[in-house]
Design a protein around this motif. Structure first.
Motif, short mmCIF file in Angstrom:
data_model
loop_
_atom_site.label_atom_id
_atom_site.label_comp_id
_atom_site.label_asym_id
_atom_site.label_seq_id
_atom_site.Cartn_x
_atom_site.Cartn_y
_atom_site.Cartn_z
N ARG A 165 0.89 -1.18 0.22
CA ARG A 165 0.22 0.21 0.12
C ARG A 165 0.99 1.53 0.06
O ARG A 165 0.41 2.06 -0.76
N HIS A 182 2.52 1.95 -3.45
CA HIS A 182 1.33 2.38 -4.28
C HIS A 182 1.39 4.05 -4.12
O HIS A 182 1.29 4.81 -5.09
N ARG A 183 1.35 4.43 -2.71
CA ARG A 183 1.11 5.77 -2.52
C ARG A 183 2.44 6.70 -2.77
O ARG A 183 2.21 7.98 -3.43
N VAL A 201 1.81 7.36 -6.69
CA VAL A 201 0.82 8.33 -6.62
C VAL A 201 1.41 9.58 -6.68
O VAL A 201 1.15 10.41 -7.59
N ASP A 208 -5.46 3.13 -5.60
CA ASP A 208 -4.04 3.84 -6.04
C ASP A 208 -3.35 3.35 -7.22
O ASP A 208 -2.81 4.07 -8.04
N TRP A 223 -2.20 6.19 -10.14
CA TRP A 223 -0.87 6.24 -10.65
C TRP A 223 -0.58 5.66 -12.01
O TRP A 223 -0.08 6.31 -12.79
#
Length: 461
Positions: A91, A94-95, A98, A177, A181
Motif C-alpha cells: 500500500r 502505491h502511495r 501516486v 491507488d 498512478w
C-alpha cells in the motif's frame, strides 16, 4: 561527483548476508548514478525531471513485484500475519507511485496535448509488476472461492483489529491507488518520443540497484534501500537545479534562476513521501533483522543530501539571496526567488523532522548508540537538526520571509516530561535495541573499528 569509495578487502558477512562497508555501497549509489548519467536527457530540463520521476517509478515497481510475490507466498501458506505486513508495504509503495505520477503530471503541464504520452506499460519494471499483481489476485480469489476467507463477512463485520480485514483493506486501497498512478503516468508526457523506455531510463542499471544486495529471510531490507534510493536519485536533480539557479542569479538572469527552482520544487514532495513508509511500516523488530547488515553507516553519510543539498548549496543560495538584496536588485521576479528560498528551507527542515522518527522508532532512548558510535542516537540526530536551525543560512542573512525553524513548540515540555507515554516507549525501544546489539552498544567485534566515512569536499558553485 563524490569519488566512489573502494573496498579494500573482502566484505564482512553475517548469517543474513553482506554487511555494508559504507553508505554508498549500502544504497547501491554507483548504479543510481550510472542510471542517471546514461539516461538520455539533459540535466536541468523538463525532460530530466520526467526521466527522474519515471526512473523512481521503476524502482518502486520492482519493489512492488518483490512484495506482491512475498505476499502471495504468505497467502499460499495461510500465514495471514506476514501477508498483511507485506501488504502494508505494498500500500505504501502505491502511495509513493501516486505522488511520483502527480509530479509527472505537473511537469507535463507545459507540453501540448498532442505530444506523445508516457507508455508506462512498455517499461521493464511494469512488465514484472503486472504478472505479480495477477498472481496475487488469483491467489486471493482462489482462497475466497474455497471458503478459506469469508470476504463479505470480513468486510461487513470486522475492522482494523482483524488480520483478514487488514489484508482485504490494504488490497482495495492499493487497487484504487494503482488505478490513479497508472492513469496519471499514461497521461504524462514522454520525455523523448521514439526512444525505447529501457534505454531512456537505463532500466538495467535501476534493476541492478534494486537487486544488488539481498538478505536471506523475510526482511524489508530491499524496501528500506529503495526508499533511500529514490530520494538519492531525485536529490541529484534538485542539486543541479539549485546550482544552476545560483549561477543564473549571479549572471543577473533571475528568470532562469526561478525556472530552475520551479523544477526543483516539483521534486520536494516525491522525496518527502519516501520517509512515511519506513516510519509507518518498519517495526523495531523488523529493523533489528537488518540492522547489523547496514554496517557502520548513517543517514548523515548521504553526500548528495546531507552535505551538497542541506549544507553547501543551501548556504550558497542563501548568500546569493543576501547579495541580491544588499545590492538593491529590483527584478520583479526576485520575490518569487525568495519564496523558493522559503520553500527550500521548509522542505529541508520537514525532512529532518520526519527523519527523526527512524532513530526514535528503531533505536530508542536510554543512550542507545548509533551504528557509527554516536553515544545517543536520538540526541545526536536532534542536535544535528537544532544546530542546522541555529545556523540557518536564510535566517543568518535575514533574507526571504521568516519561517521559524526552531523545534520548540507548545507540546515540547509535556512530551519530554514524566506524564507523557513517550518516555516509556523510548525506554522500552532502547532496552530492546541494546539487548539485541551489545556489540554495537559496547563497540566490540566488527563495531569496534572506526567509522570509515569522511566529510566530502564542499560543492562550491
Amino acid at each position: 561527483m563524490h569519488p566512489t569509495p573502494v573496498a579494500s578487502h573482502t566484505p564482512t558477512r553475517n548469517e543474513r548476508g553482506v554487511i555494508a562497508e559504507h553508505y554508498y555501497a549500502l544504497q547501491s549509489l554507483r548504479a543510481i548514478e550510472d542510471a542517471r548519467e546514461e539516461a538520455t536527457a539533459e540535466p536541468v530540463t523538463p525532460q530530466a525531471l520526467l526521466v527522474g520521476l519515471y526512473q523512481s517509478a521503476e524502482i518502486a515497481l520492482h519493489n512492488l513485484t518483490d512484495l506482491l510475490d512475498r505476499a502471495d507466498g504468505h497467502l499460499e501458506r495461510l500465514d495471514v500475519d506476514r501477508c498483511v505486513t507485506a501488504l502494508h508495504w505494498v500500500r505504501s509503495f502505491h502511495r509513493v507511485l501516486v505522488r511520483l505520477s502527480v509530479a509527472a503530471l505537473r511537469v507535463s503541464g507545459g507540453v501540448p496535448d498532442t505530444a506523445p504520452r508516457w507508455d508506462v506499460e512498455a517499461t521493464p519494471a511494469f512488465a514484472e509488476f503486472a504478472p505479480a499483481l495477477r498472481r496475487f489476485d488469483q491467489r486471493l480469489t482462489s482462497l475466497a472461492g474455497q471458503g478459506l476467507v469469508d470476504v463479505e463477512g470480513v468486510i461487513a463485520e470486522r475492522g482494523l483489529e482483524d488480520r483478514w480485514f487488514g489484508v482485504l483493506h490494504c488490497v482495495r486501497v492499493a487497487n484504487h491507488d494503482a488505478r490513479v498512478w497508472s492513469s496519471n503516468l499514461a497521461k504524462a508526457a514522454h520525455p523523448a518520443p521514439g526512444v525505447a523506455p529501457e534505454k531512456l531510463l537505463a532500466s538495467d542499471r535501476l534493476h541492478h540497484a534494486v537487486h544488488e544486495h539481498h538478505l536471506s529471510g523475510d526482511t524489508y531490507f530491499t524496501q528500506f534501500r529503495a526508499l533511500h534510493q529514490i530520494p538519492e536519485l531525485l536529490v541529484r536533480e534538485i542539486n543541479d537545479r539549485i546550482e544552476a539557479a545560483i549561477r543564473s542569479a549571479r549572471a543577473g538572469d533571475i528568470a532562469a534562476a526561478v525556472d530552475a527552482l520551479d523544477g526543483a520544487a516539483e521534486l520536494f514532495d516525491p522525496v518527502e513521501v519516501c520517509l512515511p513508509p519506513i516510519v509507518d511500516n518498519l517495526s523495531t523488530h523488523d529493523y533489528h533483522q537488518i540492522r547489523e547488515n547496514l554496517g557502520l553507516t548513517s543517514g548523515s553519510h548521504s553526500v548528495s543530501m546531507r552535505f551538497h543539498l542541506f549544507t553547501d548549496l543551501y548556504e550558497q543560495f542563501g548568500a546569493e539571496l543576501a547579495r541580491l538584496r544588499a545590492e538593491g536588485v529590483a527584478d520583479p521576479l526576485l520575490p518569487r526567488l525568495e519564496r523558493h528560498g522559503v520553500g527550500l528551507r521548509v522542505f529541508i527542515f520537514a525532512w529532518r523532522d520526519m527523519h527523526l522518527h527512524l532513530p526514535r522508532n528503531n533505536l530508542g532512548g536510554r543512550e542507545t548508540k548509533s551504528l557509527t558510535g554516536a553515544p545517543d542516537a536520538i540526541r545526536t540526530v536532534r542536535k544535528m537538526r537544532d544546530n542546522a536551525a541555529q545556523s540557518d543560512a536564510l535566517e543568518r542573512h535575514d533574507v526571504a520571509a521568516h519561517v521559524p525553524s526552531s523545534s520548540v513548540g507548545p507540546l515540547t515540555d509535556y512530551l519530554d516530561g514524566p506524564d507523557s507515554s513517550d518516555g516509556m516507549l523510548l525506554a522500552a525501544t532502547g532496552a530492546s535495541t541494546q539487548e539485541n546489539f551489545q556489540d554495537v552498544q559496547e563497540r566490540r567485534e566488527f563495531f569496534s573499528q572506526p567509522c570509515p566515512f569522511s566529510k566530502p569536499p564542499r560543492r562550491v558553485v
